[in-house]
Enzyme design. Structure first.
Site, mmCIF file in Angstrom:
data_model
loop_
_atom_site.group_PDB
_atom_site.id
_atom_site.type_symbol
_atom_site.label_atom_id
_atom_site.label_comp_id
_atom_site.label_asym_id
_atom_site.label_seq_id
_atom_site.Cartn_x
_atom_site.Cartn_y
_atom_site.Cartn_z
ATOM 1 N N HIS A 278 45.373 27.585 -38.671
ATOM 2 C CA HIS A 278 46.042 28.588 -37.827
ATOM 3 C C HIS A 278 45.038 29.239 -36.870
ATOM 4 O O HIS A 278 45.344 29.501 -35.705
ATOM 5 C CB HIS A 278 46.646 29.698 -38.686
ATOM 6 C CG HIS A 278 47.664 29.253 -39.686
ATOM 7 N ND1 HIS A 278 47.439 29.280 -41.043
ATOM 8 C CD2 HIS A 278 48.926 28.782 -39.534
ATOM 9 C CE1 HIS A 278 48.512 28.854 -41.686
ATOM 10 N NE2 HIS A 278 49.426 28.542 -40.794
ATOM 11 N N LYS B 296 44.093 21.307 -44.204
ATOM 12 C CA LYS B 296 44.303 22.696 -44.624
ATOM 13 C C LYS B 296 45.790 23.015 -44.565
ATOM 14 O O LYS B 296 46.483 22.597 -43.632
ATOM 15 C CB LYS B 296 43.549 23.641 -43.700
ATOM 16 C CG LYS B 296 42.051 23.445 -43.793
ATOM 17 C CD LYS B 296 41.307 24.746 -43.681
ATOM 18 C CE LYS B 296 39.825 24.477 -43.761
ATOM 19 N NZ LYS B 296 39.120 25.448 -44.577
ATOM 20 N N LYS C 169 49.022 18.694 -37.481
ATOM 21 C CA LYS C 169 49.324 18.564 -38.918
ATOM 22 C C LYS C 169 50.825 18.339 -39.113
ATOM 23 O O LYS C 169 51.253 17.576 -39.959
ATOM 24 C CB LYS C 169 48.869 19.852 -39.614
ATOM 25 C CG LYS C 169 49.525 20.167 -40.920
ATOM 26 C CD LYS C 169 48.643 19.779 -42.059
ATOM 27 C CE LYS C 169 49.310 19.977 -43.394
ATOM 28 N NZ LYS C 169 50.164 21.151 -43.474
ATOM 29 N N GLY D 190 52.310 32.487 -41.564
ATOM 30 C CA GLY D 190 51.332 33.354 -42.212
ATOM 31 C C GLY D 190 50.559 32.689 -43.333
ATOM 32 O O GLY D 190 50.553 31.473 -43.463
ATOM 33 N N TYR D 191 49.919 33.532 -44.145
ATOM 34 C CA TYR D 191 48.950 33.095 -45.147
ATOM 35 C C TYR D 191 47.923 32.201 -44.456
ATOM 36 O O TYR D 191 47.742 31.030 -44.765
ATOM 37 C CB TYR D 191 49.609 32.397 -46.345
ATOM 38 C CG TYR D 191 48.818 32.680 -47.600
ATOM 39 C CD1 TYR D 191 48.812 33.949 -48.154
ATOM 40 C CD2 TYR D 191 48.025 31.703 -48.176
ATOM 41 C CE1 TYR D 191 48.040 34.240 -49.262
ATOM 42 C CE2 TYR D 191 47.249 31.998 -49.288
ATOM 43 C CZ TYR D 191 47.261 33.265 -49.821
ATOM 44 O OH TYR D 191 46.491 33.555 -50.914
HETATM 45 P P1 AMP Z 1 52.742 27.090 -40.681
HETATM 46 O O1 AMP Z 1 52.293 28.494 -40.917
HETATM 47 O O2 AMP Z 1 52.420 26.162 -41.802
HETATM 48 O O3 AMP Z 1 54.157 26.995 -40.187
HETATM 49 O O4 AMP Z 1 51.853 26.556 -39.472
HETATM 50 C C1 AMP Z 1 51.810 27.228 -38.244
HETATM 51 C C2 AMP Z 1 51.162 26.345 -37.221
HETATM 52 O O5 AMP Z 1 49.834 26.021 -37.641
HETATM 53 C C3 AMP Z 1 51.902 25.012 -37.031
HETATM 54 O O6 AMP Z 1 51.919 24.663 -35.661
HETATM 55 C C4 AMP Z 1 51.073 24.061 -37.841
HETATM 56 O O7 AMP Z 1 51.152 22.727 -37.395
HETATM 57 C C5 AMP Z 1 49.679 24.622 -37.624
HETATM 58 N N1 AMP Z 1 48.799 24.169 -38.702
HETATM 59 C C6 AMP Z 1 49.018 24.277 -40.035
HETATM 60 N N2 AMP Z 1 48.018 23.684 -40.720
HETATM 61 C C7 AMP Z 1 47.156 23.192 -39.808
HETATM 62 C C8 AMP Z 1 45.926 22.456 -39.887
HETATM 63 N N3 AMP Z 1 45.388 22.110 -41.050
HETATM 64 N N4 AMP Z 1 45.323 22.108 -38.726
HETATM 65 C C9 AMP Z 1 45.882 22.442 -37.525
HETATM 66 N N5 AMP Z 1 47.029 23.130 -37.387
HETATM 67 C C10 AMP Z 1 47.658 23.498 -38.505
#
Ligand code: AMP
Length: 287
Positions: free
Chosen positions: A37, A184, A149, A31-32
């Site tokens: 995402h 990001k 990322k 989230g957030y």
């Molecule tokens: P998180 O909420 O940080 O666990 O991220 C959820 C998903 O979004 C994960 O698969 C991350 O790798 C992906 N994600 C987070 N930041 C980015 C980004 N800047 N660019 C692409 N994918 C991202």
């Protein structure tokens, strides 16, 4: 948009859609939401009939001194953003809903989890695999979307899918960046103004190291160059800056094709990660 919080409601939606032969895409997140995402969700929208996004700050992937409590959360804002890119269902369970039992069976990540982020975040990837395995079993997605990322996370999830025969395809989405190159991240909100202005040096350092590597093949020199850029421009501490083969995360050799140049930096209390993946033959390396 359907926002659900229980496994029972989720199972009903999955059953209905499976019976109709619908293709299900899953986007697991904490989230957030930001554009990273949303890129995953947009891609899922183009390739599936139903897009399910999970929003769950998973306690089992946080260490005792990490930011589980303070991790940013805003389900209302996330719901609006997810709706804007066509997500059909948000699954946002409570911790009790996901983990009603103490103890029980664990999944242990293998050698890929012993280095990079795994070295300083002990047990982190075991927690990631635990929640991803549960989501795969609950949602039975045809395709699940992950960001480059978190390149190490993707590599480890690929291994779990291979070793435990999860019937799911994985899609890896390139890193989405701010205009100045900073990857990001939900954690970017922790950065002070000064820290935020310094943070793009992390990506610049990786770019410079890659250029040096392609030019001279000298791994050590390239890494040192990148370290210098970060040390000179960021008030912080480098956790690691490493070149490994990808996705197996082993030493670069003459057999290597893809490499991962990965970095983690503490800026103040915030830990930022970034990486580049590119083709580099170990035979070009003079270490
Ligand atoms: P998180 O909420 O940080 O666990 O991220 C959820 C998903 O979004 C994960 O698969 C991350 O790798 C992906 N994600 C987070 N930041 C980015 C980004 N800047 N660019 C692409 N994918 C991202």
């Amino acid at each position: 948009m359907n926002v659900i919080h229980t496994i029972e409601a989720l199972r009903a939606i999955i059953l209905e859609n499976k019976q109709k032969g619908k293709r299900i895409g899953l986007v697991p997140t904490m989230g957030y939401l930001h554009e990273g995402h949303l890129k995953l969700a947009s891609q899922a929208r183009t390739e599936n009939d139903v897009v399910i996004m999970s929003i769950f700050v998973n306690p089992t992937q946080f260490g005792p001194n990490e930011d589980f409590e303070s991790y940013p959360r805003d389900l209302q804002r996330d719901t609006k953003l997810a709706t804007s890119v066509g997500v059909d269902v948000i699954f946002a369970p409570s911790v009790e809903e996901m983990y009603p039992h103490d103890g029980g069976i664990s999944i242990l990540a293998g050698h890929q989890a012993t280095l990079l982020c795994g070295a300083s975040r002990l047990g982190h990837f075991d927690g990631v695999l635990q929640v991803v395995a549960k989501l795969f079993n609950l949602i039975q997605p045809d395709i699940s979307y992950f960001g480059q990322k978190d390149a190490q996370q993707v590599a480890i999830i690929q291994t779990m899918v291979r070793d435990y025969n999860f019937p799911v395809e994985l899609r890896i989405v390139p890193v989405v960046r701010e205009e100045d190159g900073l990857a990001k991240s939900s954690r970017n909100v922790y950065l002070s103004e000064t820290e935020r202005s310094q943070a793009p040096a992390i990506q610049q350092a990786l770019q410079l190291a890659k250029r040096e590597l392609m030019k001279s093949g000298n791994v050590e020199k390239s890494i040192q160059l990148a370290e210098k850029i970060i040390e000179e421009n960021v008030e912080g501490r480098i956790d690691y800056l490493t070149l490994l083969s990808y996705p197996d995360l082993a030493e670069v050799t003459t057999e290597t094709d893809q490499v991962l140049l990965a970095v983690a930096v503490y800026i103040g209390k915030t830990r930022l990660i970034d990486n580049l993946i590119f083709s580099f033959k170990g035979e070009h390396a003079h270490v």
